[in-house]
Design a protein around this motif. Structure first.
Motif, PDB file in Angstrom:
ATOM      1  N   VAL A  71       0.836  -1.202   0.000  1.00  0.00           N
ATOM      2  CA  VAL A  71       0.000   0.000   0.000  1.00  0.00           C
ATOM      3  C   VAL A  71       0.870   1.251   0.000  1.00  0.00           C
ATOM      4  CG1 VAL A  71      -1.647   1.348   1.363  1.00  0.00           C
ATOM      5  CG2 VAL A  71      -1.983  -1.119   1.072  1.00  0.00           C
ATOM      6  N   LYS A  72       1.857   1.285   0.872  1.00  0.00           N
ATOM      7  CA  LYS A  72       2.675   2.487   0.995  1.00  0.00           C
ATOM      8  C   LYS A  72       3.548   2.700  -0.238  1.00  0.00           C
ATOM      9  CE  LYS A  72       2.723   2.793   6.026  1.00  0.00           C
ATOM     10  NZ  LYS A  72       3.541   2.789   7.258  1.00  0.00           N
ATOM     11  N   ASP A  73       4.024   1.630  -0.846  1.00  0.00           N
ATOM     12  CA  ASP A  73       4.849   1.765  -2.046  1.00  0.00           C
ATOM     13  C   ASP A  73       4.028   2.328  -3.207  1.00  0.00           C
ATOM     14  OD1 ASP A  73       7.002   1.613  -3.782  1.00  0.00           O
ATOM     15  OD2 ASP A  73       6.743  -0.515  -4.194  1.00  0.00           O
ATOM     16  N   VAL A  74       2.857   1.753  -3.425  1.00  0.00           N
ATOM     17  CA  VAL A  74       2.016   2.209  -4.537  1.00  0.00           C
ATOM     18  C   VAL A  74       1.555   3.645  -4.314  1.00  0.00           C
ATOM     19  CG1 VAL A  74      -0.186   1.838  -5.724  1.00  0.00           C
ATOM     20  CG2 VAL A  74       1.281  -0.114  -5.194  1.00  0.00           C
TER      21      VAL A  74
ATOM     22  N   LEU B 169      -7.942   9.757 -10.020  1.00  0.00           N
ATOM     23  CA  LEU B 169      -9.035  10.521  -9.418  1.00  0.00           C
ATOM     24  C   LEU B 169      -9.066  10.333  -7.910  1.00  0.00           C
ATOM     25  CD1 LEU B 169     -11.628  12.246 -10.023  1.00  0.00           C
ATOM     26  CD2 LEU B 169     -12.881  10.065  -9.954  1.00  0.00           C
ATOM     27  N   LEU B 170      -9.084   9.086  -7.455  1.00  0.00           N
ATOM     28  CA  LEU B 170      -9.097   8.788  -6.027  1.00  0.00           C
ATOM     29  C   LEU B 170      -8.628   7.360  -5.792  1.00  0.00           C
ATOM     30  CD1 LEU B 170     -11.819   6.938  -5.017  1.00  0.00           C
ATOM     31  CD2 LEU B 170     -12.961   9.000  -5.771  1.00  0.00           C
ATOM     32  N   TRP B 171      -8.392   7.054  -4.531  1.00  0.00           N
ATOM     33  CA  TRP B 171      -8.012   5.711  -4.105  1.00  0.00           C
ATOM     34  C   TRP B 171      -9.193   5.073  -3.380  1.00  0.00           C
ATOM     35  CZ3 TRP B 171      -3.523   3.930  -5.941  1.00  0.00           C
ATOM     36  CH2 TRP B 171      -2.536   4.853  -6.305  1.00  0.00           C
TER      37      TRP B 171
ATOM     38  N   LEU C  31      -8.431  -5.131   8.852  1.00  0.00           N
ATOM     39  CA  LEU C  31      -7.715  -4.744   7.636  1.00  0.00           C
ATOM     40  C   LEU C  31      -8.225  -3.407   7.114  1.00  0.00           C
ATOM     41  CD1 LEU C  31      -5.626  -5.358   5.472  1.00  0.00           C
ATOM     42  CD2 LEU C  31      -7.373  -6.681   4.244  1.00  0.00           C
ATOM     43  N   LEU C  32      -9.518  -3.162   7.212  1.00  0.00           N
ATOM     44  CA  LEU C  32     -10.077  -1.885   6.780  1.00  0.00           C
ATOM     45  C   LEU C  32      -9.431  -0.734   7.546  1.00  0.00           C
ATOM     46  CD1 LEU C  32     -12.250  -0.307   5.147  1.00  0.00           C
ATOM     47  CD2 LEU C  32     -13.788  -0.651   7.099  1.00  0.00           C
ATOM     48  N   LYS C  33      -9.324  -0.867   8.856  1.00  0.00           N
ATOM     49  CA  LYS C  33      -8.700   0.182   9.654  1.00  0.00           C
ATOM     50  C   LYS C  33      -7.228   0.344   9.296  1.00  0.00           C
ATOM     51  CE  LYS C  33     -11.655   0.226  13.771  1.00  0.00           C
ATOM     52  NZ  LYS C  33     -11.689   0.063  15.246  1.00  0.00           N
ATOM     53  N   GLN C  34      -6.557  -0.787   9.105  1.00  0.00           N
ATOM     54  CA  GLN C  34      -5.135  -0.714   8.811  1.00  0.00           C
ATOM     55  C   GLN C  34      -4.857  -0.018   7.481  1.00  0.00           C
ATOM     56  OE1 GLN C  34      -4.318  -4.951   9.358  1.00  0.00           O
ATOM     57  NE2 GLN C  34      -2.962  -4.449  11.054  1.00  0.00           N
ATOM     58  N   VAL C  35      -5.657  -0.329   6.461  1.00  0.00           N
ATOM     59  CA  VAL C  35      -5.375   0.290   5.162  1.00  0.00           C
ATOM     60  C   VAL C  35      -5.622   1.797   5.195  1.00  0.00           C
ATOM     61  CG1 VAL C  35      -7.654  -0.118   4.124  1.00  0.00           C
ATOM     62  CG2 VAL C  35      -5.642   0.040   2.655  1.00  0.00           C
ATOM     63  N   PHE C  36      -6.568   2.255   5.991  1.00  0.00           N
ATOM     64  CA  PHE C  36      -6.751   3.698   6.139  1.00  0.00           C
ATOM     65  C   PHE C  36      -5.558   4.328   6.861  1.00  0.00           C
ATOM     66  CE2 PHE C  36     -11.158   3.301   4.811  1.00  0.00           C
ATOM     67  CZ  PHE C  36     -11.420   4.545   4.254  1.00  0.00           C
ATOM     68  N   VAL C  37      -5.042   3.664   7.887  1.00  0.00           N
ATOM     69  CA  VAL C  37      -3.856   4.176   8.577  1.00  0.00           C
ATOM     70  C   VAL C  37      -2.686   4.264   7.610  1.00  0.00           C
ATOM     71  CG1 VAL C  37      -2.114   3.669  10.329  1.00  0.00           C
ATOM     72  CG2 VAL C  37      -4.527   3.443  10.888  1.00  0.00           C
TER      73      VAL C  37
ATOM     74  N   ALA D 128      -2.673   4.413   4.365  1.00  0.00           N
ATOM     75  CA  ALA D 128      -2.893   5.413   3.321  1.00  0.00           C
ATOM     76  C   ALA D 128      -2.672   6.823   3.844  1.00  0.00           C
ATOM     77  CB  ALA D 128      -4.304   5.271   2.747  1.00  0.00           C
ATOM     78  N   ARG D 129      -3.067   7.084   5.077  1.00  0.00           N
ATOM     79  CA  ARG D 129      -2.939   8.430   5.616  1.00  0.00           C
ATOM     80  C   ARG D 129      -1.533   8.704   6.154  1.00  0.00           C
ATOM     81  NH1 ARG D 129      -7.615  10.743   4.962  1.00  0.00           N
ATOM     82  NH2 ARG D 129      -9.577   9.596   5.241  1.00  0.00           N
ATOM     83  N   GLN D 130      -0.681   7.697   6.177  1.00  0.00           N
ATOM     84  CA  GLN D 130       0.725   7.917   6.523  1.00  0.00           C
ATOM     85  C   GLN D 130       1.549   8.290   5.296  1.00  0.00           C
ATOM     86  OE1 GLN D 130       1.646   4.237   8.549  1.00  0.00           O
ATOM     87  NE2 GLN D 130       1.064   5.047  10.546  1.00  0.00           N
ATOM     88  N   VAL D 131       0.907   8.283   4.129  1.00  0.00           N
ATOM     89  CA  VAL D 131       1.547   8.691   2.874  1.00  0.00           C
ATOM     90  C   VAL D 131       0.903  10.017   2.442  1.00  0.00           C
ATOM     91  CG1 VAL D 131       1.967   8.075   0.467  1.00  0.00           C
ATOM     92  CG2 VAL D 131       1.913   6.281   2.223  1.00  0.00           C
ATOM     93  N   PRO D 132       1.687  11.018   2.065  1.00  0.00           N
ATOM     94  CA  PRO D 132       1.116  12.329   1.723  1.00  0.00           C
ATOM     95  C   PRO D 132       0.516  12.375   0.322  1.00  0.00           C
ATOM     96  CG  PRO D 132       3.497  12.395   1.511  1.00  0.00           C
ATOM     97  CD  PRO D 132       3.168  11.037   2.072  1.00  0.00           C
TER      98      PRO D 132
END
Length: 294
Positions: free
Chosen positions: A170-173, A184-186, A204-210, A212-216
């Motif tokens: 997630v963080k790499d992409v 447009l959006l993720w 997993l839903l909570k983790q992917v939001f975390v 995603a929001r750790q990447v600017p």
């Protein structure tokens, strides 16, 4: 809906605490509205090229076919579409991260030349619960989505170490494409809780939001609501998405009711799945409704 809103309010403090672990806050309603006004009305579909039975066959190096993708996005543009929702799969990244990202870039080049924006989907709870890289199975005649893949599927329950891989993916992409104006959006997670996972998908839903929001990233992030009975998941998705995305496969009357209920949250709405002929959800009755309601 009154019960749903009550539950939503009760969950607010929990989600505030959750948000404190993130580096980027949820967009304000004002920022979300400003972003939405900067775009033409988005109209399109979910896209999988005709050569691919699933996400892996679309994205693996051996089967990635730019000629087919260009031809079929050209068909879409030719009938007035300007946006596509496209599913990724972490296993294609795990095989070859650099090559996978290059193929994403190539896809975006093609879509942009055709005047089409892209919404990428990272995880998915729908259809076949296991996956394998390499040659994919042949389609099963008459079986809808016979080869479509969940991501990550049941392996998240049997392989705890997979979580580390998913975080890196997630963080790499998002780091690579988080400022790409062609995106447009993720859509972080398609239909969490489907396939009888229910609230087991919450972690997993909570983790992917975390992650995603750790990447600017400059694009909004979202996870679409799709099933009214999944109350806890819905509350989380609606409280943590920058813009609201949703699925509705009903006729125009029920679809209008869904729009009215989601408008109360004060954010732009994007319908990311509809159209079921047997249920009265058709292009000719739903697209005019969506256009009218912006």
């Amino acid at each position: 809906m009154k019960v749903f809103l009550t539950v939503l309010l009760a969950a607010t403090m929990a989600n505030v605490a959750f948000a404190q672990g993130q580096s980027r806050e949820i967009w304000s309603k004002k920022k979300a509205a400003k972003w939405y006004k900067q775009h033409a009305w988005q109209r399109g579909s979910n896209f999988i090229p005709s050569y691919a039975i699933n996400q892996l066959e679309m994205w693996q190096a051996e089967t990635f076919d730019t000629a087919v993708i260009n031809r079929e996005l050209g068909y879409a543009a030719g009938i007035g579409m300007n946006s596509m929702r496209v599913f990724l799969h972490h296993a294609a990244w795990e095989q070859d991260p650099a090559g996978f990202k290059q193929r994403i870039s190539t896809y975006l080049d093609i879509s942009d030349r055709n005047g089409i924006s892209t919404t990428f989907v990272l995880f998915d709870d729908c259809w076949n619960n296991t996956y394998a890289t390499g040659k994919q199975p042949a389609p099963k005649t008459g079986i809808h989505n016979s080869g479509w893949l969940q991501d990550p599927g049941v392996r998240r329950e049997t392989s705890p170490a997979l979580t580390d891989t998913l975080e890196r993916y997630v963080k790499d992409v998002l780091t690579t494409f988080g400022n790409d104006q062609r995106i447009l959006l993720w859509d972080l997670y398609n239909e969490p809780g489907n396939s009888n996972y229910g609230d087991k998908s919450m972690d997993l839903l909570k983790q992917v939001f975390v992650w995603a929001r750790q990447v600017p990233v400059t694009q909004p992030v979202s996870a679409g609501v799709w099933n009214k009975s999944l109350t806890d998941l819905n509350v989380f998705q609606l409280n943590n998405s920058d813009v609201i995305t949703y699925h509705n496969y009903a006729d125009e009357k029920e679809h209008q009711q869904t729009i009215d209920s989601l408008r109360k949250f004060g954010r732009p709405l994007i319908c990311t799945e509809y159209m079921a002929r047997t249920r009265g959800s058709l292009f000719q009755n739903i697209m005019p409704l969506l256009k009218k309601k912006k």
